[in-house]
Design a protein around this motif. Structure first.
Motif, mmCIF file in Angstrom:
data_model
loop_
_atom_site.group_PDB
_atom_site.id
_atom_site.type_symbol
_atom_site.label_atom_id
_atom_site.label_comp_id
_atom_site.label_asym_id
_atom_site.label_seq_id
_atom_site.Cartn_x
_atom_site.Cartn_y
_atom_site.Cartn_z
ATOM 1 N N ALA A 154 12.880 7.657 -2.692
ATOM 2 C CA ALA A 154 13.410 6.879 -1.565
ATOM 3 C C ALA A 154 13.678 7.722 -0.318
ATOM 4 N N PRO A 155 14.451 8.818 -0.407
ATOM 5 C CA PRO A 155 14.665 9.616 0.806
ATOM 6 C C PRO A 155 13.389 10.252 1.325
ATOM 7 N N ARG A 156 12.423 10.543 0.421
ATOM 8 C CA ARG A 156 11.144 11.078 0.887
ATOM 9 C C ARG A 156 10.412 10.060 1.757
ATOM 10 N N ALA A 157 10.514 8.788 1.380
ATOM 11 C CA ALA A 157 9.859 7.746 2.180
ATOM 12 C C ALA A 157 10.406 7.728 3.598
ATOM 13 N N VAL B 202 14.243 1.132 0.457
ATOM 14 C CA VAL B 202 15.215 0.254 -0.207
ATOM 15 C C VAL B 202 14.608 -0.410 -1.438
ATOM 16 N N GLU B 203 13.308 -0.663 -1.416
ATOM 17 C CA GLU B 203 12.672 -1.246 -2.597
ATOM 18 C C GLU B 203 12.648 -0.239 -3.748
ATOM 19 N N LEU B 204 12.476 1.026 -3.438
ATOM 20 C CA LEU B 204 12.526 2.059 -4.474
ATOM 21 C C LEU B 204 13.927 2.175 -5.068
ATOM 22 N N VAL B 205 14.946 2.158 -4.222
ATOM 23 C CA VAL B 205 16.321 2.221 -4.722
ATOM 24 C C VAL B 205 16.631 1.002 -5.581
ATOM 25 N N VAL C 21 4.316 5.612 -5.678
ATOM 26 C CA VAL C 21 4.386 5.584 -7.137
ATOM 27 C C VAL C 21 3.236 6.377 -7.749
ATOM 28 N N ALA C 22 2.050 6.262 -7.165
ATOM 29 C CA ALA C 22 0.886 6.976 -7.693
ATOM 30 C C ALA C 22 1.057 8.486 -7.611
ATOM 31 N N PRO D 55 0.817 -1.230 0.000
ATOM 32 C CA PRO D 55 0.000 0.000 0.000
ATOM 33 C C PRO D 55 0.843 1.269 0.000
ATOM 34 N N ALA D 56 1.882 1.306 0.844
ATOM 35 C CA ALA D 56 2.740 2.499 0.900
ATOM 36 C C ALA D 56 3.535 2.659 -0.390
ATOM 37 N N LEU D 57 3.997 1.558 -0.956
ATOM 38 C CA LEU D 57 4.769 1.625 -2.203
ATOM 39 C C LEU D 57 3.896 2.126 -3.353
#
Length: 365
Positions: free
Chosen positions: A152-155, A106-109, A47-48, A41-43
């Motif tokens: 990533a850093p925003r997360a 880390v998943e975004l990176v 992306v959205a 959900p957060a990922l």
């Protein structure tokens, strides 16, 4: 003297590692599925929030939509890195839910690196479907990767954690090393000779560093002290090296039905993967034959007959490259598990992390 003993090795102790104990893969798959349910959900929200064209490409890359933007049940990534984050948080007494932010980061990176990697390598298939650049073009896929990296850093920053500054510093440094590892990997293609030590150092940056950072971030968010964080970082680093060795083995001997990529794709593009470099440095007749043949085809396309690729694979194996890589992977896995034990993890979390490590390093070849 046997071929295996003639191979160079940056760590002689890995020549005779103990045989890893078998662990039920179901525990690892359950951990991966639980992590995916937790972070998805957060990922998806992250992306959205991207501009529409980039969000669409990213959604396709993650397997959520098809090329036309319609909902799709396409294959998604393994979620190994975020599972290491949440698992290490639990291992030191923290909560998986409280570690969602670094897990998403880390998943975004990682997916930034995949989008760029596919372009750099010219790979047209990932997870049994066309790569993003093959569908949307290299510029759009490249910029989508950049956008994921920026998220990533925003997360982390929007998590309001007391560990924010340290987490961003660690993730930024890990990303720098990942990019440096990728640059080194590309530079190897332009060189006639690459040493095994150089290849191992590249793998540690390109692959192992982000896994090590994932474990350290999880431990940090879980409230661990410096010694336990260091042990779990070492767990991730050794696991990452074993993972890369396994990936390189799959790149030559993997089943396309499992890998989602063409058979012997690494040999077709003359990639200097770890088994290949070990074979080239073996000093064996097969290694010398391999060296004479391991040059790009005259037309530069990398497309060759299955027979030629089969010959290259056989020469790598005869020169001991496959055996060396399998032994080294097993040795790195054992070192990873020893580092995990040194962190004195909570028993249930330790069981899941151990199962994850074994599954990551024992994928079907």
């Amino acid at each position: 003297m046997t071929t295996a003993h003639r191979l160079p090795d940056a760590d002689p102790a890995s020549e005779t590692p103990p045989t890893p104990r078998e662990t039920a893969p179901s525990a690892a798959r359950e951990a991966l599925e639980a992590c995916r349910r937790l972070i998805d959900p957060a990922l998806r929200d992250r992306v959205a929030g991207l501009p529409a064209p980039l969000a669409g490409v990213a959604s396709y890359h993650f397997g959520w939509t098809d090329a036309a933007g319609r909902p799709d049940g396409g294959p998604t990534g393994k979620a190994l890195r975020p599972a290491l984050v949440t698992g290490c948080a639990e291992a030191v007494g923290g909560s998986a839910r409280d570690a969602v932010a670094p897990a998403v980061a880390v998943e975004l990176v990682h997916n930034f690196s995949l989008l760029h990697d596919d372009i750099l390598d010219g790979d047209t298939t990932r997870r049994h479907r066309a790569t993003a650049w093959a569908v949307f073009g290299s510029p759009t896929a490249l910029l989508t990767g950049d956008a994921l990296l920026a998220l990533a850093p925003r997360a982390l920053a929007e998590d309001d954690s007391p560990h924010l500054a340290t987490g961003i510093r660690w993730l930024a440094r890990s990303t720098e090393l990942l990019v440096e590892g990728e640059r080194a990997d590309i530079s190897f293609e332009e060189r006639d000779r690459v040493t095994l030590a150089e290849c191992l150092a590249m793998a540690e940056r390109k692959t192992a560093e982000l896994l090590a950072c994932s474990c350290a971030l999880g431990a940090l968010w879980g409230g661990a002290g410096p010694e336990r964080i260091a042990s779990l970082r070492a767990f991730g680093r050794h696991l990452g090296t074993a993972f890369q060795l396994t990936d390189d083995l799959l790149g030559i001997w993997g089943d396309p039905a499992v890998t989602g990529k063409p058979a012997r794709a690494d040999l077709a593009c003359r990639k200097k993967s770890l088994p290949v470099v070990a074979a080239l440095e073996s000093g064996t007749p097969a290694g010398r034959r391999l060296a004479r043949r391991y040059t790009p085809p005259p037309d530069g396309t990398g497309e060759e007959t299955p027979g030629e690729l089969a010959l290259l694979a056989r020469l790598v194996e005869e020169a001991g490259g496959r055996e060396w890589a399998e032994r080294r992977a097993a040795g790195e896995l054992e070192r990873a598990l020893a580092a995990l034990e040194a962190a004195e993890p909570a028993p249930e979390a330790a069981r899941r992390l151990s199962a994850l490590a074994r599954l990551a390093c024992r994928r079907d070849r």
